[in-house]
Design a protein around this motif. Structure first.
Motif, mmCIF file in Angstrom:
data_model
loop_
_atom_site.group_PDB
_atom_site.id
_atom_site.type_symbol
_atom_site.label_atom_id
_atom_site.label_comp_id
_atom_site.label_asym_id
_atom_site.label_seq_id
_atom_site.Cartn_x
_atom_site.Cartn_y
_atom_site.Cartn_z
ATOM 1 N N PRO A 26 37.073 40.137 17.073
ATOM 2 C CA PRO A 26 38.530 40.025 17.259
ATOM 3 C C PRO A 26 39.003 40.647 18.569
ATOM 4 O O PRO A 26 40.032 40.250 19.113
ATOM 5 C CB PRO A 26 39.114 40.778 16.049
ATOM 6 C CG PRO A 26 38.027 41.688 15.593
ATOM 7 C CD PRO A 26 36.723 41.022 15.947
ATOM 8 N N GLY A 27 38.236 41.620 19.081
ATOM 9 C CA GLY A 27 38.587 42.225 20.366
ATOM 10 C C GLY A 27 38.522 41.199 21.487
ATOM 11 O O GLY A 27 39.420 41.111 22.326
ATOM 12 N N PHE A 28 37.464 40.404 21.488
ATOM 13 C CA PHE A 28 37.342 39.331 22.483
ATOM 14 C C PHE A 28 38.490 38.327 22.332
ATOM 15 O O PHE A 28 39.094 37.910 23.315
ATOM 16 C CB PHE A 28 36.011 38.587 22.313
ATOM 17 C CG PHE A 28 34.805 39.388 22.752
ATOM 18 C CD1 PHE A 28 34.862 40.221 23.852
ATOM 19 C CD2 PHE A 28 33.592 39.282 22.072
ATOM 20 C CE1 PHE A 28 33.754 40.948 24.271
ATOM 21 C CE2 PHE A 28 32.477 40.011 22.473
ATOM 22 C CZ PHE A 28 32.555 40.842 23.579
ATOM 23 N N ASP A 29 38.776 37.958 21.090
ATOM 24 C CA ASP A 29 39.854 36.983 20.850
ATOM 25 C C ASP A 29 41.186 37.474 21.402
ATOM 26 O O ASP A 29 41.946 36.702 21.995
ATOM 27 C CB ASP A 29 39.992 36.705 19.349
ATOM 28 C CG ASP A 29 38.881 35.785 18.841
ATOM 29 O OD1 ASP A 29 38.160 35.205 19.687
ATOM 30 O OD2 ASP A 29 38.737 35.657 17.614
ATOM 31 N N ALA A 30 41.449 38.760 21.216
ATOM 32 C CA ALA A 30 42.716 39.313 21.699
ATOM 33 C C ALA A 30 42.786 39.234 23.222
ATOM 34 O O ALA A 30 43.828 38.880 23.791
ATOM 35 C CB ALA A 30 42.872 40.759 21.233
ATOM 36 N N GLU A 35 44.801 37.003 28.373
ATOM 37 C CA GLU A 35 44.477 36.873 29.802
ATOM 38 C C GLU A 35 43.753 35.566 30.094
ATOM 39 O O GLU A 35 42.561 35.573 30.314
ATOM 40 C CB GLU A 35 43.539 38.014 30.242
ATOM 41 C CG GLU A 35 44.005 39.402 29.874
ATOM 42 C CD GLU A 35 44.811 40.031 30.991
ATOM 43 O OE1 GLU A 35 45.066 39.336 31.996
ATOM 44 O OE2 GLU A 35 45.189 41.197 30.858
ATOM 45 N N VAL A 36 44.488 34.478 30.099
ATOM 46 C CA VAL A 36 43.796 33.198 30.266
ATOM 47 C C VAL A 36 43.257 33.006 31.689
ATOM 48 O O VAL A 36 42.146 32.541 31.885
ATOM 49 C CB VAL A 36 44.712 32.020 29.874
ATOM 50 C CG1 VAL A 36 44.015 30.689 30.111
ATOM 51 C CG2 VAL A 36 45.100 32.148 28.402
ATOM 52 N N LEU A 37 44.051 33.397 32.690
ATOM 53 C CA LEU A 37 43.649 33.091 34.062
ATOM 54 C C LEU A 37 42.964 34.245 34.784
ATOM 55 O O LEU A 37 42.555 34.119 35.928
ATOM 56 C CB LEU A 37 44.852 32.609 34.875
ATOM 57 C CG LEU A 37 45.400 31.245 34.427
ATOM 58 C CD1 LEU A 37 46.619 30.861 35.251
ATOM 59 C CD2 LEU A 37 44.335 30.163 34.508
ATOM 60 N N PRO A 39 39.729 36.411 34.431
ATOM 61 C CA PRO A 39 38.489 36.546 33.651
ATOM 62 C C PRO A 39 37.924 37.969 33.611
ATOM 63 O O PRO A 39 37.011 38.249 32.844
ATOM 64 C CB PRO A 39 37.515 35.607 34.375
ATOM 65 C CG PRO A 39 38.015 35.555 35.774
ATOM 66 C CD PRO A 39 39.504 35.788 35.729
ATOM 67 N N ILE A 40 38.497 38.876 34.425
ATOM 68 C CA ILE A 40 37.879 40.208 34.563
ATOM 69 C C ILE A 40 37.902 41.037 33.259
ATOM 70 O O ILE A 40 36.875 41.600 32.877
ATOM 71 C CB ILE A 40 38.540 41.017 35.711
ATOM 72 C CG1 ILE A 40 38.556 40.207 37.001
ATOM 73 C CG2 ILE A 40 37.849 42.355 35.905
ATOM 74 C CD1 ILE A 40 37.257 40.112 37.739
ATOM 75 N N PRO A 41 39.050 41.121 32.569
ATOM 76 C CA PRO A 41 39.038 41.958 31.355
ATOM 77 C C PRO A 41 38.006 41.506 30.321
ATOM 78 O O PRO A 41 37.307 42.335 29.751
ATOM 79 C CB PRO A 41 40.471 41.801 30.810
ATOM 80 C CG PRO A 41 41.293 41.440 31.989
ATOM 81 C CD PRO A 41 40.395 40.607 32.860
ATOM 82 N N LEU A 42 37.911 40.200 30.120
ATOM 83 C CA LEU A 42 36.927 39.704 29.153
ATOM 84 C C LEU A 42 35.506 39.994 29.641
ATOM 85 O O LEU A 42 34.647 40.414 28.860
ATOM 86 C CB LEU A 42 37.112 38.194 28.928
ATOM 87 C CG LEU A 42 36.157 37.579 27.900
ATOM 88 C CD1 LEU A 42 36.394 38.148 26.506
ATOM 89 C CD2 LEU A 42 36.272 36.059 27.871
ATOM 90 N N ALA A 43 35.298 39.800 30.937
ATOM 91 C CA ALA A 43 33.961 40.051 31.483
ATOM 92 C C ALA A 43 33.555 41.506 31.310
ATOM 93 O O ALA A 43 32.405 41.797 30.959
ATOM 94 C CB ALA A 43 33.920 39.646 32.961
ATOM 95 N N SER A 44 34.497 42.432 31.515
ATOM 96 C CA SER A 44 34.077 43.836 31.357
ATOM 97 C C SER A 44 33.878 44.194 29.889
ATOM 98 O O SER A 44 32.960 44.951 29.569
ATOM 99 C CB SER A 44 35.018 44.816 32.061
ATOM 100 O OG SER A 44 36.299 44.322 32.194
#
Ligand SMILES: [Zn+2]
Length: 231
Positions: A26-30, A35-37, A39-44
């Motif tokens: 769920p953390g990734f989903d949030a 942050e659709v555009l 990519p850095i937060p998801l990547a970290s």
């Protein structure tokens, strides 16, 4: 006694694996929703998840050495769990990366519709109708004959020039990837993987064909074929 400790330890690791995944999912989903555009937060978040999974795998090796058991069947239990961790880690990362890419794709589709109807000539303001919607192209104004580069929006460029297509490819090839672990130098298994990858990669690319999937797969296979040819 050591055997019991080993098995209890493996159970604990398996439990920890479930906890980490249950928290990460769920953390990734949030992050994807927020942050659709960017990519850095998801990547970290993903590299942090990756590191946690690796340290879980390392714990198995460390404990095995500490216990000093010499039993292949017990050792195999540890190896099997390592494989489960590796696979869970990869699957979750690939699926969430593809999910993020689909969020970009949804924005890009809205953008491309608007791009097709709302683009105007910068010289005279007459409506332009770009026919190429997924990448920049030269468009001649039908009114003043000025030639301008029509550039699609940010989500569209991200979808077709960024890592999104790669994410779709990896997701499409997840199943083939599972067999790849044991495939070794079996070129056909690698070919199956890259064909599945290429179809996923091209699925939303305008003008993509099965022939292009084949070509991409063979290009990706190049390194493996080269390695095999040298024994
Ligand atoms: Zn014009």
């Amino acid at each position: 006694m050591s055997q019991e400790r080993w098995e209890a330890f493996l159970n604990k690791v398996a439990q920890r694996l479930e906890e980490i995944c249950a928290e990460a999912d769920p953390g990734f989903d949030a992050l994807i929703a927020a942050e659709v555009l960017d990519p850095i937060p998801l990547a970290s978040a993903m590299s942090e998840f990756h590191a946690r999974m690796l340290s879980l795998e390392k714990k198995i090796d460390d404990s095995w050495h500490q216990l000093g058991l010499e039993d292949d069947a017990l050792r195999e239990k540890g190896r099997a769990l390592r494989k489960v961790i590796e696979r869970r880690s990869k699957t979750l990362q690939v699926k969430k990366t593809a999910k993020a890419a689909r969020a970009v794709k949804a924005l890009a589709e809205v953008e491309m519709k608007r791009f097709a109807t709302d683009t105007k000539c910068t010289s005279c303001g007459a409506p332009l109708s770009p026919t190429v919607l997924h990448e920049p192209s030269n468009v001649t104004c039908g009114h003043c004959r000025a030639v301008a580069v029509a550039r699609p929006g940010q989500a569209t460029l991200m979808l077709f020039q960024g890592s999104c297509l790669h994410a779709f490819g990896e997701e499409a090839a997840l199943e083939a990837d599972e067999w790849l672990d044991d495939a070794g130098d079996d070129v056909e298994a690698h070919r199956r993987y890259w064909r599945a990858y290429a179809r996923g990669y091209g699925a939303c690319v305008p003008g993509w064909t099965e022939q292009k999937s084949k070509e991409l797969a063979e290009a990706k296979l190049g390194g493996i074929k080269w390695r095999l040819s040298r024994g």
